[in-house]
Design a protein around this motif. Structure first.
Motif, PDB file in Angstrom:
ATOM      1  N   PHE A 175      -9.438  -2.673  18.468  1.00  0.00           N
ATOM      2  CA  PHE A 175      -9.572  -3.385  19.787  1.00  0.00           C
ATOM      3  C   PHE A 175      -8.753  -4.505  19.967  1.00  0.00           C
ATOM      4  CE2 PHE A 175     -13.334  -0.738  20.055  1.00  0.00           C
ATOM      5  CZ  PHE A 175     -13.470  -0.485  21.333  1.00  0.00           C
ATOM      6  N   SER A 176      -7.982  -4.933  19.186  1.00  0.00           N
ATOM      7  CA  SER A 176      -7.304  -6.215  19.254  1.00  0.00           C
ATOM      8  C   SER A 176      -6.300  -6.214  17.992  1.00  0.00           C
ATOM      9  CB  SER A 176      -8.117  -7.548  19.278  1.00  0.00           C
ATOM     10  OG  SER A 176      -8.469  -7.891  17.886  1.00  0.00           O
ATOM     11  N   PRO A 177      -5.055  -6.951  18.383  1.00  0.00           N
ATOM     12  CA  PRO A 177      -3.913  -6.988  17.525  1.00  0.00           C
ATOM     13  C   PRO A 177      -4.327  -7.834  16.163  1.00  0.00           C
ATOM     14  CG  PRO A 177      -2.909  -7.437  19.487  1.00  0.00           C
ATOM     15  CD  PRO A 177      -4.400  -7.331  19.774  1.00  0.00           C
ATOM     16  N   ARG A 178      -5.478  -8.896  16.434  1.00  0.00           N
ATOM     17  CA  ARG A 178      -5.873  -9.642  15.352  1.00  0.00           C
ATOM     18  C   ARG A 178      -6.820  -8.893  14.419  1.00  0.00           C
ATOM     19  NH1 ARG A 178      -8.771 -15.484  14.783  1.00  0.00           N
ATOM     20  NH2 ARG A 178      -8.125 -15.801  12.703  1.00  0.00           N
ATOM     21  N   THR A 179      -7.850  -8.164  15.137  1.00  0.00           N
ATOM     22  CA  THR A 179      -8.727  -7.406  14.197  1.00  0.00           C
ATOM     23  C   THR A 179      -7.824  -6.394  13.428  1.00  0.00           C
ATOM     24  OG1 THR A 179      -8.969  -5.835  15.900  1.00  0.00           O
ATOM     25  CG2 THR A 179     -10.706  -7.641  15.641  1.00  0.00           C
ATOM     26  N   ALA A 180      -6.968  -5.650  13.930  1.00  0.00           N
ATOM     27  CA  ALA A 180      -6.078  -4.819  13.215  1.00  0.00           C
ATOM     28  C   ALA A 180      -5.293  -5.310  11.998  1.00  0.00           C
ATOM     29  CB  ALA A 180      -5.085  -4.028  14.134  1.00  0.00           C
ATOM     30  N   GLU A 181      -4.622  -6.669  12.434  1.00  0.00           N
ATOM     31  CA  GLU A 181      -3.844  -7.340  11.400  1.00  0.00           C
ATOM     32  C   GLU A 181      -4.914  -7.571  10.328  1.00  0.00           C
ATOM     33  OE1 GLU A 181      -0.373 -10.780  11.900  1.00  0.00           O
ATOM     34  OE2 GLU A 181      -2.371 -11.034  12.640  1.00  0.00           O
ATOM     35  N   THR A 182      -6.110  -8.243  10.455  1.00  0.00           N
ATOM     36  CA  THR A 182      -6.744  -8.498   9.581  1.00  0.00           C
ATOM     37  C   THR A 182      -7.565  -7.450   8.651  1.00  0.00           C
ATOM     38  OG1 THR A 182      -7.891 -10.374  10.853  1.00  0.00           O
ATOM     39  CG2 THR A 182      -9.152  -9.639   8.933  1.00  0.00           C
ATOM     40  N   PHE A 183      -7.556  -6.199   9.339  1.00  0.00           N
ATOM     41  CA  PHE A 183      -7.918  -5.061   8.455  1.00  0.00           C
ATOM     42  C   PHE A 183      -6.874  -4.523   7.393  1.00  0.00           C
ATOM     43  CE2 PHE A 183      -8.119  -0.451   7.918  1.00  0.00           C
ATOM     44  CZ  PHE A 183      -9.514  -0.195   7.562  1.00  0.00           C
ATOM     45  N   VAL A 184      -5.585  -4.867   7.846  1.00  0.00           N
ATOM     46  CA  VAL A 184      -4.496  -4.340   7.081  1.00  0.00           C
ATOM     47  C   VAL A 184      -4.403  -5.267   5.813  1.00  0.00           C
ATOM     48  CG1 VAL A 184      -1.835  -4.179   6.835  1.00  0.00           C
ATOM     49  CG2 VAL A 184      -3.096  -3.273   8.911  1.00  0.00           C
ATOM     50  N   LYS A 185      -4.771  -6.515   6.208  1.00  0.00           N
ATOM     51  CA  LYS A 185      -4.659  -7.506   4.828  1.00  0.00           C
ATOM     52  C   LYS A 185      -5.843  -7.149   3.864  1.00  0.00           C
ATOM     53  CE  LYS A 185      -2.430 -11.393   7.601  1.00  0.00           C
ATOM     54  NZ  LYS A 185      -2.775 -12.691   8.023  1.00  0.00           N
ATOM     55  N   LEU A 186      -6.899  -6.931   4.508  1.00  0.00           N
ATOM     56  CA  LEU A 186      -8.394  -6.579   3.499  1.00  0.00           C
ATOM     57  C   LEU A 186      -7.646  -5.245   2.762  1.00  0.00           C
ATOM     58  CD1 LEU A 186     -11.212  -7.680   5.716  1.00  0.00           C
ATOM     59  CD2 LEU A 186     -10.230  -8.629   3.701  1.00  0.00           C
ATOM     60  N   VAL A 187      -7.485  -4.210   3.457  1.00  0.00           N
ATOM     61  CA  VAL A 187      -7.028  -2.803   2.883  1.00  0.00           C
ATOM     62  C   VAL A 187      -5.925  -3.205   1.618  1.00  0.00           C
ATOM     63  CG1 VAL A 187      -5.722  -0.829   3.115  1.00  0.00           C
ATOM     64  CG2 VAL A 187      -7.530  -1.257   4.837  1.00  0.00           C
ATOM     65  N   GLN A 188      -5.044  -4.117   1.906  1.00  0.00           N
ATOM     66  CA  GLN A 188      -4.096  -4.167   0.675  1.00  0.00           C
ATOM     67  C   GLN A 188      -4.683  -5.167  -0.255  1.00  0.00           C
ATOM     68  OE1 GLN A 188      -1.120  -6.213   3.333  1.00  0.00           O
ATOM     69  NE2 GLN A 188      -0.096  -4.303   3.758  1.00  0.00           N
ATOM     70  N   SER A 189      -5.531  -5.902  -0.085  1.00  0.00           N
ATOM     71  CA  SER A 189      -6.357  -6.918  -1.021  1.00  0.00           C
ATOM     72  C   SER A 189      -7.119  -6.140  -1.878  1.00  0.00           C
ATOM     73  CB  SER A 189      -6.905  -8.108  -0.498  1.00  0.00           C
ATOM     74  OG  SER A 189      -8.116  -7.619   0.304  1.00  0.00           O
ATOM     75  N   TYR A 190      -7.662  -5.072  -1.339  1.00  0.00           N
ATOM     76  CA  TYR A 190      -8.531  -4.169  -2.137  1.00  0.00           C
ATOM     77  C   TYR A 190      -7.767  -2.945  -2.654  1.00  0.00           C
ATOM     78  CZ  TYR A 190     -12.757  -6.468  -0.292  1.00  0.00           C
ATOM     79  OH  TYR A 190     -13.940  -7.289  -0.302  1.00  0.00           O
ATOM     80  N   LYS A 191      -6.609  -2.837  -2.441  1.00  0.00           N
ATOM     81  CA  LYS A 191      -5.471  -1.683  -2.821  1.00  0.00           C
ATOM     82  C   LYS A 191      -6.257  -0.370  -2.492  1.00  0.00           C
ATOM     83  CE  LYS A 191      -4.126  -4.305  -6.798  1.00  0.00           C
ATOM     84  NZ  LYS A 191      -3.164  -4.944  -6.145  1.00  0.00           N
ATOM     85  N   LEU A 192      -6.392  -0.277  -1.275  1.00  0.00           N
ATOM     86  CA  LEU A 192      -7.113   0.756  -0.704  1.00  0.00           C
ATOM     87  C   LEU A 192      -6.192   1.758   0.323  1.00  0.00           C
ATOM     88  CD1 LEU A 192     -10.423  -0.409   0.971  1.00  0.00           C
ATOM     89  CD2 LEU A 192     -10.073   0.782  -1.219  1.00  0.00           C
ATOM     90  N   GLU A 193      -4.653   1.540   0.177  1.00  0.00           N
ATOM     91  CA  GLU A 193      -3.504   1.983   0.917  1.00  0.00           C
ATOM     92  C   GLU A 193      -3.596   3.684   0.825  1.00  0.00           C
ATOM     93  OE1 GLU A 193      -1.744  -2.145  -0.329  1.00  0.00           O
ATOM     94  OE2 GLU A 193      -3.139  -0.543  -0.956  1.00  0.00           O
ATOM     95  N   GLY A 194      -3.936   4.019  -0.370  1.00  0.00           N
ATOM     96  CA  GLY A 194      -3.835   5.328  -0.608  1.00  0.00           C
ATOM     97  C   GLY A 194      -5.187   6.130  -0.140  1.00  0.00           C
ATOM     98  N   ASP A 195      -6.275   5.322   0.379  1.00  0.00           N
ATOM     99  CA  ASP A 195      -7.473   6.135   0.959  1.00  0.00           C
ATOM    100  C   ASP A 195      -7.465   6.271   2.004  1.00  0.00           C
ATOM    101  OD1 ASP A 195      -8.499   6.223  -1.801  1.00  0.00           O
ATOM    102  OD2 ASP A 195      -8.608   4.110  -1.773  1.00  0.00           O
ATOM    103  N   LEU A 196      -6.430   6.114   3.128  1.00  0.00           N
ATOM    104  CA  LEU A 196      -6.460   6.287   4.563  1.00  0.00           C
ATOM    105  C   LEU A 196      -5.781   7.432   5.334  1.00  0.00           C
ATOM    106  CD1 LEU A 196      -6.103   2.526   5.534  1.00  0.00           C
ATOM    107  CD2 LEU A 196      -8.126   3.674   5.505  1.00  0.00           C
ATOM    108  N   ASP A 197      -4.950   8.358   4.351  1.00  0.00           N
ATOM    109  CA  ASP A 197      -4.223   9.338   4.590  1.00  0.00           C
ATOM    110  C   ASP A 197      -4.988  10.522   5.428  1.00  0.00           C
ATOM    111  OD1 ASP A 197      -5.401  10.028   2.485  1.00  0.00           O
ATOM    112  OD2 ASP A 197      -3.355  11.000   1.500  1.00  0.00           O
ATOM    113  N   ARG A 198      -6.231  10.477   5.317  1.00  0.00           N
ATOM    114  CA  ARG A 198      -6.916  11.427   6.124  1.00  0.00           C
ATOM    115  C   ARG A 198      -7.879  10.919   7.330  1.00  0.00           C
ATOM    116  NH1 ARG A 198     -10.372  14.399   1.107  1.00  0.00           N
ATOM    117  NH2 ARG A 198      -8.556  14.719  -0.260  1.00  0.00           N
ATOM    118  N   VAL A 199      -7.491   9.683   7.599  1.00  0.00           N
ATOM    119  CA  VAL A 199      -8.170   8.941   8.730  1.00  0.00           C
ATOM    120  C   VAL A 199      -7.345   8.556   9.863  1.00  0.00           C
ATOM    121  CG1 VAL A 199      -9.248   6.718   9.206  1.00  0.00           C
ATOM    122  CG2 VAL A 199      -9.378   7.439   6.821  1.00  0.00           C
ATOM    123  N   ASN A 200      -8.012   8.942  11.089  1.00  0.00           N
ATOM    124  CA  ASN A 200      -7.155   8.473  12.340  1.00  0.00           C
ATOM    125  C   ASN A 200      -7.481   7.162  12.768  1.00  0.00           C
ATOM    126  OD1 ASN A 200      -6.178  11.332  13.586  1.00  0.00           O
ATOM    127  ND2 ASN A 200      -8.217  11.938  12.566  1.00  0.00           N
TER     128      ASN A 200
END
Length: 244
Positions: A175-200
């Protein structure tokens, strides 16, 4: 079972959304990317010299009504959800833009004259966009004051981590740029980048979509209007298409 949706909104903003997801038959998890804090204020707000109030979030309204009994000044709101909160709080004159800060700037130009005095903008320390800069050339004076804090989350809940790693999530709502930005940082910190290719990824606006572009998604989608209703309509179209 219904599709599994991840909600990233702060808890203070999620009640209507969760109810809407339940009504539509979605399963859902929550990972608030921002935690809202309303610090105690030492001195009461003095807004006697302002001609109107600007609200860019429902949390701005929540903070303001805890600090002032003023309800007669015009309330210029970024969108319908914020406007509804103003109406419920008893404001006499409420005007709503279409959910975007640029639309809000246009609304301000239409509803109030710069020569009639400054406008008060109760907000978080960090905001999406700078209304003052947008309207400065038109002669408007906007006094933005910090009345609440939106603190970025530093972790993902365990149930959300498990669902992402097992590829159980169908869509993530932003819903907001800052929530999206925070999510990206957490995904990268948990090394989950390869687990979203089936997610919309379902985004409220192009500005939100731009913040998640570093991740690999099944698809990213933007609501045709920046409101919760349009975002949920888009969600319905996306998950239906994915399951047919």
């Amino acid at each position: 079972m219904g599709p599994l949706v991840l909600n990233t909104r702060p808890e203070t903003d999620s009640a209507d959304l969760v109810a809407a997801l339940d009504a539509r038959g979605y399963r859902h998890l929550s990972a608030p990317m921002l935690h809202i804090s309303f610090p105690a204020r030492q001195n009461p707000l003095d807004i006697s010299h302002y001609q109107g109030l600007i609200f860019t979030s429902a949390n701005g309204v929540r903070a303001f009504i805890g600090l002032s009994s003023e309800r007669t000044l015009p309330a210029l709101c970024v969108g319908d959800a914020t406007a509804r909160m103003c109406q419920e709080a008893g404001f006499n004159s409420v005007h709503s833009a279409n959910g975007d800060i640029h639309d809000l700037a246009t609304l301000i130009r239409q509803k109030v004259m710069a020569s009639d005095g400054p406008l008060f903008h109760p907000a978080a320390r960090k905001t999406a966009g700078d209304l003052g800069a947008m309207l400065r050339d038109d002669g408007y004076e906007i006094d933005r004051q910090t009345v609440y804090e939106a603190i970025a989350s530093d972790e993902l809940p365990e149930d959300v981590l498990t669902a992402i790693r097992r590829h159980h999530i169908d869509a993530v709502l932003f819903f907001s740029p800052r929530t999206a930005e925070t999510f990206v940082k957490l995904v990268q910190s948990y090394k989950l980048e390869g687990d979203l290719d089936r997610v919309n990824a379902i985004c409220l606006s192009p500005a939100v979509q731009s913040k998640i572009s570093d991740l690999t998604w099944h698809r990213t989608h933007v609501a045709s209007q920046p409101t919760q209703e349009y975002l949920l309509s888009l969600l319905g179209s996306v998950v239906t298409a994915c399951r047919t």
